[in-house]
Design a protein around this motif. Structure first.
Motif, PDB file in Angstrom:
ATOM      1  N   HIS A  11      42.091  50.634  41.990  1.00  0.00           N
ATOM      2  CA  HIS A  11      41.927  49.444  41.142  1.00  0.00           C
ATOM      3  C   HIS A  11      42.425  49.842  39.757  1.00  0.00           C
ATOM      4  O   HIS A  11      41.814  50.676  39.089  1.00  0.00           O
ATOM      5  CB  HIS A  11      40.456  49.035  41.110  1.00  0.00           C
ATOM      6  N   HIS A  57      44.539  43.122  36.533  1.00  0.00           N
ATOM      7  CA  HIS A  57      43.865  43.943  37.541  1.00  0.00           C
ATOM      8  C   HIS A  57      44.812  44.044  38.730  1.00  0.00           C
ATOM      9  O   HIS A  57      45.367  43.032  39.168  1.00  0.00           O
ATOM     10  CB  HIS A  57      42.577  43.270  38.032  1.00  0.00           C
ATOM     11  N   GLU A 108      34.364  48.616  50.118  1.00  0.00           N
ATOM     12  CA  GLU A 108      34.193  47.764  48.938  1.00  0.00           C
ATOM     13  C   GLU A 108      35.442  46.952  48.604  1.00  0.00           C
ATOM     14  O   GLU A 108      35.456  46.208  47.622  1.00  0.00           O
ATOM     15  CB  GLU A 108      33.826  48.621  47.724  1.00  0.00           C
ATOM     16  N   VAL A 111      34.996  43.236  48.102  1.00  0.00           N
ATOM     17  CA  VAL A 111      34.249  42.943  46.880  1.00  0.00           C
ATOM     18  C   VAL A 111      35.195  42.957  45.688  1.00  0.00           C
ATOM     19  O   VAL A 111      35.153  42.068  44.831  1.00  0.00           O
ATOM     20  CB  VAL A 111      33.099  43.961  46.677  1.00  0.00           C
ATOM     21  N   VAL A 112      36.079  43.944  45.630  1.00  0.00           N
ATOM     22  CA  VAL A 112      37.042  44.050  44.527  1.00  0.00           C
ATOM     23  C   VAL A 112      38.048  42.898  44.581  1.00  0.00           C
ATOM     24  O   VAL A 112      38.383  42.316  43.548  1.00  0.00           O
ATOM     25  CB  VAL A 112      37.744  45.428  44.527  1.00  0.00           C
ATOM     26  N   SER A 114      37.558  39.911  45.745  1.00  0.00           N
ATOM     27  CA  SER A 114      36.841  38.722  45.270  1.00  0.00           C
ATOM     28  C   SER A 114      36.680  38.756  43.756  1.00  0.00           C
ATOM     29  O   SER A 114      36.864  37.739  43.078  1.00  0.00           O
ATOM     30  CB  SER A 114      35.473  38.648  45.948  1.00  0.00           C
ATOM     31  N   TYR A 115      36.363  39.916  43.225  1.00  0.00           N
ATOM     32  CA  TYR A 115      36.203  40.075  41.780  1.00  0.00           C
ATOM     33  C   TYR A 115      37.502  39.720  41.058  1.00  0.00           C
ATOM     34  O   TYR A 115      37.506  38.984  40.074  1.00  0.00           O
ATOM     35  CB  TYR A 115      35.776  41.513  41.463  1.00  0.00           C
ATOM     36  N   ILE A 116      38.609  40.235  41.548  1.00  0.00           N
ATOM     37  CA  ILE A 116      39.903  39.986  40.910  1.00  0.00           C
ATOM     38  C   ILE A 116      40.301  38.511  41.050  1.00  0.00           C
ATOM     39  O   ILE A 116      40.834  37.915  40.112  1.00  0.00           O
ATOM     40  CB  ILE A 116      40.987  40.936  41.469  1.00  0.00           C
ATOM     41  N   ASN A 118      38.431  36.011  40.965  1.00  0.00           N
ATOM     42  CA  ASN A 118      37.584  35.175  40.112  1.00  0.00           C
ATOM     43  C   ASN A 118      37.629  35.564  38.640  1.00  0.00           C
ATOM     44  O   ASN A 118      36.665  35.330  37.908  1.00  0.00           O
ATOM     45  CB  ASN A 118      36.147  35.209  40.632  1.00  0.00           C
ATOM     46  N   GLN A 119      38.737  36.113  38.183  1.00  0.00           N
ATOM     47  CA  GLN A 119      38.836  36.559  36.793  1.00  0.00           C
ATOM     48  C   GLN A 119      38.651  35.434  35.781  1.00  0.00           C
ATOM     49  O   GLN A 119      37.960  35.609  34.786  1.00  0.00           O
ATOM     50  CB  GLN A 119      40.178  37.253  36.558  1.00  0.00           C
ATOM     51  N   HIS A 122      35.020  34.596  35.688  1.00  0.00           N
ATOM     52  CA  HIS A 122      34.291  35.758  35.169  1.00  0.00           C
ATOM     53  C   HIS A 122      34.392  35.849  33.642  1.00  0.00           C
ATOM     54  O   HIS A 122      33.424  36.151  32.964  1.00  0.00           O
ATOM     55  CB  HIS A 122      34.857  37.017  35.832  1.00  0.00           C
ATOM     56  N   GLU A 131      33.941  43.932  29.935  1.00  0.00           N
ATOM     57  CA  GLU A 131      34.291  44.201  31.323  1.00  0.00           C
ATOM     58  C   GLU A 131      34.745  45.642  31.499  1.00  0.00           C
ATOM     59  O   GLU A 131      34.293  46.347  32.415  1.00  0.00           O
ATOM     60  CB  GLU A 131      35.407  43.249  31.754  1.00  0.00           C
TER      61      GLU A 131
END
Length: 150
Positions: A11, A57, A108, A111-112, A114-116, A118-119, A122, A131
């Motif tokens: 990442h 990201h 994971e 999870v990463v 999904s995180y990226i 939804n920037q 977020h 962050e």
């Protein structure tokens, strides 16, 4: 052992110089795709590229043939040069000098991703500095605040 087997999920995070808000539609998605293409050329398959107005990201597989430092340098150099051709307002587009790169457990990865994805949502609650500090804390990175933001 006759075969080299590698599976390194990385990442990567870096911002525009001085964290300037320069990444907007219509070039945002094009920039993400362009970065994905650079990674592909270097045999570092991308799972997702995303970000916000002032940072990127990247979640990719690190090739066994390319050093992380080389990957990031080429992504920054090529994408910076490319985006400057898109609009006169981007003539002074530059990336920050440094970057963060964090290994991701294969369990994971979703999870990463999904995180990226939804920037934008977020960053309604948290700015880039908050962050990034959270990543440094999570990954137990020893850092000096005076040098992180130059």
């Amino acid at each position: 052992m006759g075969q080299s087997l590698v599976q390194n999920y990385i990442h990567i995070v870096f911002s525009t110089k001085y964290r300037e808000d320069l990444i907007f539609p219509p070039y945002e998605q094009e920039l993400h795709a362009y970065i994905g293409g650079v990674c592909k050329e270097l045999e570092c398959p991308v799972l997702i590229v995303g970000g916000y107005t002032n940072h990127i990201h990247i979640l990719c597989m690190l090739s066994k043939k390319v050093a992380l430092m080389t990957l990031v340098q080429k992504i920054k150099a090529h994408s910076s040069k490319w985006i400057k051709t898109k609009d006169k307002s981007l003539a002074n587009f530059f990336w920050q000098d440094g970057y963060g790169a964090f290994s991701v457990n294969p369990r994971e990865v979703n999870v990463v991703i999904s995180y990226i994805k939804n920037q934008h949502e977020h960053h309604r609650k948290k700015d880039f500095k908050e962050e990034y500090r959270a990543f440094l804390t999570k990954y137990i990175v020893d850092y000096n605040e005076d040098y992180v933001w130059d």
